[in-house]
Structures are given as structure tokens and as C-alpha cells.
Design an enzyme around this catalytic site. Sequence first.
Site, short mmCIF file in Angstrom:
data_model
loop_
_atom_site.label_atom_id
_atom_site.label_comp_id
_atom_site.label_asym_id
_atom_site.label_seq_id
_atom_site.Cartn_x
_atom_site.Cartn_y
_atom_site.Cartn_z
N ARG A 1 100.40 37.27 35.97
CA ARG A 1 99.21 38.07 36.27
C ARG A 1 99.09 39.26 35.33
O ARG A 1 98.01 39.63 34.89
CB ARG A 1 99.26 38.53 37.73
CG ARG A 1 98.00 39.22 38.09
CD ARG A 1 97.45 39.03 39.47
NE ARG A 1 98.35 38.68 40.52
CZ ARG A 1 98.30 39.27 41.71
NH1 ARG A 1 97.48 40.24 41.94
NH2 ARG A 1 99.08 38.86 42.69
N HIS B 1 81.49 41.24 49.11
CA HIS B 1 82.20 40.30 49.98
C HIS B 1 81.25 39.86 51.10
O HIS B 1 80.54 40.69 51.68
CB HIS B 1 83.45 40.96 50.56
CG HIS B 1 84.25 40.03 51.40
ND1 HIS B 1 85.03 39.02 50.85
CD2 HIS B 1 84.37 39.90 52.74
CE1 HIS B 1 85.58 38.32 51.83
NE2 HIS B 1 85.21 38.84 52.98
N ASN C 1 83.02 45.51 44.30
CA ASN C 1 83.13 44.12 44.72
C ASN C 1 82.08 43.83 45.79
O ASN C 1 81.67 44.74 46.51
CB ASN C 1 84.53 43.85 45.29
CG ASN C 1 84.73 42.39 45.69
OD1 ASN C 1 84.30 41.47 44.99
ND2 ASN C 1 85.38 42.17 46.83
N LEU D 1 93.33 41.19 41.86
CA LEU D 1 93.72 42.09 40.76
C LEU D 1 94.87 42.97 41.25
O LEU D 1 94.84 43.52 42.35
CB LEU D 1 92.52 42.95 40.35
CG LEU D 1 91.37 42.17 39.69
CD1 LEU D 1 90.11 43.02 39.60
CD2 LEU D 1 91.78 41.64 38.32
N MET E 1 87.21 35.32 41.83
CA MET E 1 88.13 34.88 42.88
C MET E 1 89.61 35.01 42.48
O MET E 1 90.44 34.23 42.93
CB MET E 1 87.80 33.44 43.30
CG MET E 1 86.37 33.26 43.77
SD MET E 1 85.77 34.54 44.90
CE MET E 1 85.82 33.67 46.44
N GLU F 1 73.10 39.77 50.04
CA GLU F 1 73.99 40.20 48.95
C GLU F 1 73.18 40.58 47.72
O GLU F 1 73.43 41.58 47.05
CB GLU F 1 74.95 39.07 48.58
CG GLU F 1 75.96 38.73 49.66
CD GLU F 1 76.98 37.69 49.21
OE1 GLU F 1 77.44 37.75 48.06
OE2 GLU F 1 77.31 36.81 50.01
N GLY G 1 77.47 32.46 39.98
CA GLY G 1 76.88 33.69 39.46
C GLY G 1 75.52 34.06 40.01
O GLY G 1 74.71 34.66 39.29
C1 GAR Z 1 79.45 35.45 47.09
O1 GAR Z 1 79.08 35.06 48.40
C2 GAR Z 1 80.41 36.61 47.14
O2 GAR Z 1 80.15 37.51 48.18
C3 GAR Z 1 81.74 35.90 47.35
O3 GAR Z 1 81.66 34.78 46.52
C4 GAR Z 1 80.30 34.36 46.41
C5 GAR Z 1 79.96 34.24 44.95
O4 GAR Z 1 78.68 33.71 44.77
N1 GAR Z 1 82.85 36.75 47.02
C6 GAR Z 1 84.00 36.77 47.70
O5 GAR Z 1 84.24 36.03 48.64
C7 GAR Z 1 85.02 37.78 47.21
N2 GAR Z 1 86.04 37.99 48.17
P1 GAR Z 1 77.91 33.87 43.40
O6 GAR Z 1 78.85 33.34 42.30
O7 GAR Z 1 76.70 33.01 43.56
O8 GAR Z 1 77.59 35.31 43.22
#
Ligand code: GAR
Length: 217
Positions: free
Chosen positions: A65, A109, A107, A93, A90, A174, A12
Site C-alpha cells: 500500500r 458514501h 469522500n 487510504l 474503492m 449524491e 464515475g
Molecule cells: C457511489 O454510490 C459512492 O457513494 C460509492 O460508490 C459509488 C460510486 O459510483 N462510494 C462508496 O461506497 C465509498 N465508500 P460512481 O462511480 O457512479 O460515482
Amino acid sequence: MLDVAVLISGRGSNLQALIDACAEEGFPARIVAVIANNPGAGGLDKAKVANIPTSVVNHRDFEDREAFENALDAELKKYKAKFICLAGFMRLLDARFVNRWKDRILNIHPSLLPSFKGLHTQERALESGVRFTGCTVHIVRPEMDDGPIILQAALAVDPEDDADSLSNKVLELEHLIYPESLKLIALGRVRISGNRAIIEEADYPKKGLISPDLIPK
Ligand code: GAR
């Protein structure tokens, strides 16, 4: 004020970036709930520290699902969420769920989409030898890691990097572009037109980037 639910599966850190942004005066969105599909998600503690209500909707508790997503939907309704941010969520949907929330799911990524959809993005970026990588915030469509792009941030790949160091650098970006994207949406500055997101009154960098640097003359 846009009422947002954040869906997580893990630590998170993006959730934390959104929590911090929402705590700023005048930020046009607030987090009404954090929902995890995984009871061990570290982000649940971050939400609790910020006094945000949390729920666990564990996909393992459901037959399929559809049942899982119906439970998720019920939870989102309970909190009167109007918008969803996936922050390291993860689970894929289904189209039914995505269409029910059309243009209301965001989202993040860790790649410059549409390159490197899916998992292990930085490993694959390093293997492929690309000179730039980065991250993307986009509106969710039924296909995985697909949909109108709100913001992207790019950085040059240092060949000395390994997947972990590169992931950390991307993660810093991010944390900048996720709150900023949510802000643009909550301010009503984003219009979706087919596959593109049009942002009102945005400025775009005029100069390109070259990597590696040019050899000095
Ligand atoms: C992040 O790097 C996010 O971009 C990625 O998971 C990580 C979560 O980190 N998401 C994906 O790969 C979605 N396809 P966080 O829990 O520290 O935010």
C-alpha cells in the site's frame, strides 16, 4: 480557484456530476486530473470526453500500500492538485497518506454516516428496517468512511424498494450534494473543528420528517 484531482475506481457518475458543476460559470473549483486505480474504470472515458487529463495508478502494480500511495502522491503532485475528491474510489487510504493531505480529501458514501459504513449499504439499510437512508459527503480521516460531515441528504425508504432501486434514488442525491460540498469548501465556507465541519452562513431545515406518514385523524 481550487485545483482538484478526482480519484475513481468505477463508472464515475459522481465524477460526471463534479465535471458538470465545474463547467458552470463561476464554480470555484476545477478538475486538474482524474486518477483511477483500475484501468477499466468507466469514469476514465467521462474524463476524456471532458478533456481532463487522466492517469491510471494500478494498485496491482505495487508491492504494498505504501508504494501504491507514494505513486499516487507523485501523480497528484505532477498535476499540482491541491485537493482530492474520492468518487467511488474503492481503496482504503493509509493514515500516512490521509495525514499528508489532512482536511484536503473529500469522500462520498451512500449512507447516512455513521450508519452503514463499508459496502452493500442499501442491502443492509433494507435488512435493518431503517425508515430513512441517504448519502454523506465528508472529510476523510484514517478510519474507513469516517470524518467531519459536510452535507447529508436523506430519503424515506420505500419497503417496495430493492437495493438497486434504492441505490438509484440515493445516487441522484449524491449527484446534488457532492458538487455542493466541493463548492462550499472551495468558497472557504467550511471550517473543521475536531470531528465537526462548521459551515458559514448555512440555513438548516426547521421541520422534521416522519416515515411512514402519520395516520390521518
Ligand atoms: C457511489 O454510490 C459512492 O457513494 C460509492 O460508490 C459509488 C460510486 O459510483 N462510494 C462508496 O461506497 C465509498 N465508500 P460512481 O462511480 O457512479 O460515482
